[in-house]
Design a protein around this motif. Sequence first.
Motif, PDB file in Angstrom:
ATOM      1  N   LEU A   5      -7.267  86.364  30.221  1.00  0.00           N
ATOM      2  CA  LEU A   5      -6.685  86.114  31.393  1.00  0.00           C
ATOM      3  C   LEU A   5      -6.831  87.238  32.412  1.00  0.00           C
ATOM      4  CD1 LEU A   5      -4.699  84.180  33.444  1.00  0.00           C
ATOM      5  CD2 LEU A   5      -2.678  85.550  32.222  1.00  0.00           C
ATOM      6  N   ILE A   6      -7.115  87.015  33.737  1.00  0.00           N
ATOM      7  CA  ILE A   6      -7.649  87.598  34.275  1.00  0.00           C
ATOM      8  C   ILE A   6      -6.296  87.452  35.734  1.00  0.00           C
ATOM      9  CG2 ILE A   6      -9.183  89.237  36.633  1.00  0.00           C
ATOM     10  CD1 ILE A   6     -11.859  88.633  34.361  1.00  0.00           C
ATOM     11  N   ARG A  98     -10.246  82.796  31.755  1.00  0.00           N
ATOM     12  CA  ARG A  98      -9.192  81.969  32.791  1.00  0.00           C
ATOM     13  C   ARG A  98      -8.969  83.252  33.861  1.00  0.00           C
ATOM     14  NH1 ARG A  98      -8.245  76.908  31.084  1.00  0.00           N
ATOM     15  NH2 ARG A  98      -6.566  76.451  32.685  1.00  0.00           N
ATOM     16  N   ILE A  99      -9.353  82.638  35.449  1.00  0.00           N
ATOM     17  CA  ILE A  99      -8.827  83.677  36.240  1.00  0.00           C
ATOM     18  C   ILE A  99      -7.940  82.914  37.335  1.00  0.00           C
ATOM     19  CG2 ILE A  99     -10.066  85.166  38.465  1.00  0.00           C
ATOM     20  CD1 ILE A  99     -12.552  85.042  36.797  1.00  0.00           C
ATOM     21  N   LEU A 100      -7.196  83.943  37.684  1.00  0.00           N
ATOM     22  CA  LEU A 100      -5.727  83.463  38.859  1.00  0.00           C
ATOM     23  C   LEU A 100      -5.844  84.193  39.283  1.00  0.00           C
ATOM     24  CD1 LEU A 100      -2.759  81.763  36.274  1.00  0.00           C
ATOM     25  CD2 LEU A 100      -4.247  80.235  37.891  1.00  0.00           C
ATOM     26  N   GLY A 101      -5.900  83.557  41.468  1.00  0.00           N
ATOM     27  CA  GLY A 101      -5.512  84.974  42.146  1.00  0.00           C
ATOM     28  C   GLY A 101      -6.616  84.903  42.443  1.00  0.00           C
ATOM     29  N   GLY A 102      -7.531  84.458  42.347  1.00  0.00           N
ATOM     30  CA  GLY A 102      -9.782  84.201  42.571  1.00  0.00           C
ATOM     31  C   GLY A 102      -9.631  83.792  44.317  1.00  0.00           C
ATOM     32  N   LEU A 103      -8.394  82.616  44.076  1.00  0.00           N
ATOM     33  CA  LEU A 103      -8.544  81.308  45.381  1.00  0.00           C
ATOM     34  C   LEU A 103      -7.789  81.923  46.184  1.00  0.00           C
ATOM     35  CD1 LEU A 103      -9.034  78.309  43.283  1.00  0.00           C
ATOM     36  CD2 LEU A 103     -10.824  79.442  44.053  1.00  0.00           C
ATOM     37  N   GLY A 104      -7.982  80.857  47.383  1.00  0.00           N
ATOM     38  CA  GLY A 104      -7.298  81.644  48.216  1.00  0.00           C
ATOM     39  C   GLY A 104      -6.591  81.263  49.978  1.00  0.00           C
ATOM     40  N   ASN A 105      -6.633  81.507  51.132  1.00  0.00           N
ATOM     41  CA  ASN A 105      -6.691  81.584  52.346  1.00  0.00           C
ATOM     42  C   ASN A 105      -7.743  82.299  53.248  1.00  0.00           C
ATOM     43  OD1 ASN A 105      -5.612  83.848  52.200  1.00  0.00           O
ATOM     44  ND2 ASN A 105      -4.022  83.302  53.138  1.00  0.00           N
ATOM     45  N   ARG A 106      -8.842  83.155  52.240  1.00  0.00           N
ATOM     46  CA  ARG A 106      -9.968  84.096  52.057  1.00  0.00           C
ATOM     47  C   ARG A 106     -10.743  83.107  51.674  1.00  0.00           C
ATOM     48  NH1 ARG A 106     -10.079  89.492  53.599  1.00  0.00           N
ATOM     49  NH2 ARG A 106     -11.740  89.665  53.363  1.00  0.00           N
ATOM     50  N   LEU A 107     -12.058  82.572  52.725  1.00  0.00           N
ATOM     51  CA  LEU A 107     -12.973  81.730  52.279  1.00  0.00           C
ATOM     52  C   LEU A 107     -13.941  82.750  51.903  1.00  0.00           C
ATOM     53  CD1 LEU A 107     -14.497  79.738  52.251  1.00  0.00           C
ATOM     54  CD2 LEU A 107     -15.395  79.058  54.647  1.00  0.00           C
ATOM     55  N   ASP A 108     -14.313  84.179  52.808  1.00  0.00           N
ATOM     56  CA  ASP A 108     -15.228  84.956  51.945  1.00  0.00           C
ATOM     57  C   ASP A 108     -15.150  85.150  50.486  1.00  0.00           C
ATOM     58  OD1 ASP A 108     -12.294  86.933  52.515  1.00  0.00           O
ATOM     59  OD2 ASP A 108     -14.166  88.132  52.704  1.00  0.00           O
ATOM     60  N   HIS A 109     -13.825  85.945  50.313  1.00  0.00           N
ATOM     61  CA  HIS A 109     -13.343  86.189  48.569  1.00  0.00           C
ATOM     62  C   HIS A 109     -13.741  84.502  47.532  1.00  0.00           C
ATOM     63  CE1 HIS A 109     -12.208  90.332  49.000  1.00  0.00           C
ATOM     64  NE2 HIS A 109     -11.159  89.709  50.169  1.00  0.00           N
TER      65      HIS A 109
END
Length: 214
Positions: A5-6, A98-109
């Motif tokens: 888990l990342i 499994r990756i959490l915290g890799g999506l959100g309101n920064r489209l570039d990220h």
Amino acid sequence: MLNVLIVGGGPIDLAQLKSEMASKPELIIAADRGGSYLWEIGAFPHVLLGDFDSLSKTVLSEMKAANVGIQVFSPKKDFTDLELALDLAIKRGVDSIRILGGLGNRLDHTLGNIGLLLRPLALGIETHLLDEYHDIVLIKDAIKLKRKPGWAVSLIPLSQKVTGITTTGLLYPLTQAELYLHSARGIHNELTGESAYIKVDEGILIVVCFREKY
């Protein structure tokens, strides 16, 4: 199996983080602010890494006191903290990520992090990029999906063309079909039963499972 888990620094639903922790991943890697999310639920990673530009001194101090493995990087670097965490996971010889915290309101990220999934894909490591509304995975061969009430799925080419796409268990089936990067044909499909199967012959497909009602 070594399941990882990342926890990245993007927006995270703490209830989802608790659920992921309940599955007892063998290796937990926090990237910078990801350490704060774990600290908020009373948990600690095995490894905390990053330049720590978004991690409080209090959390960092408690991580050190808990004997968490700390890896410090310069803010002037050619890699994001999440990329460093993914590289570490791959070097450990993991079976799934499994990756959490890799999506959100920064489209570039978000776009950059989807691209990062190509690295474990090339090594045959199934890697999911998650938040409370999405579960994103890349495939170049096949995958089985499990039905979740209220969720749907989209199939989006990452390569210019994906060929030989065959699905079972989807409302709009495909048989030896082709999807193109310049077309939105694969947007929105639904599972008709408890599971679905997606296979491709050539190319890389982004499988996006998403919650229809937020």
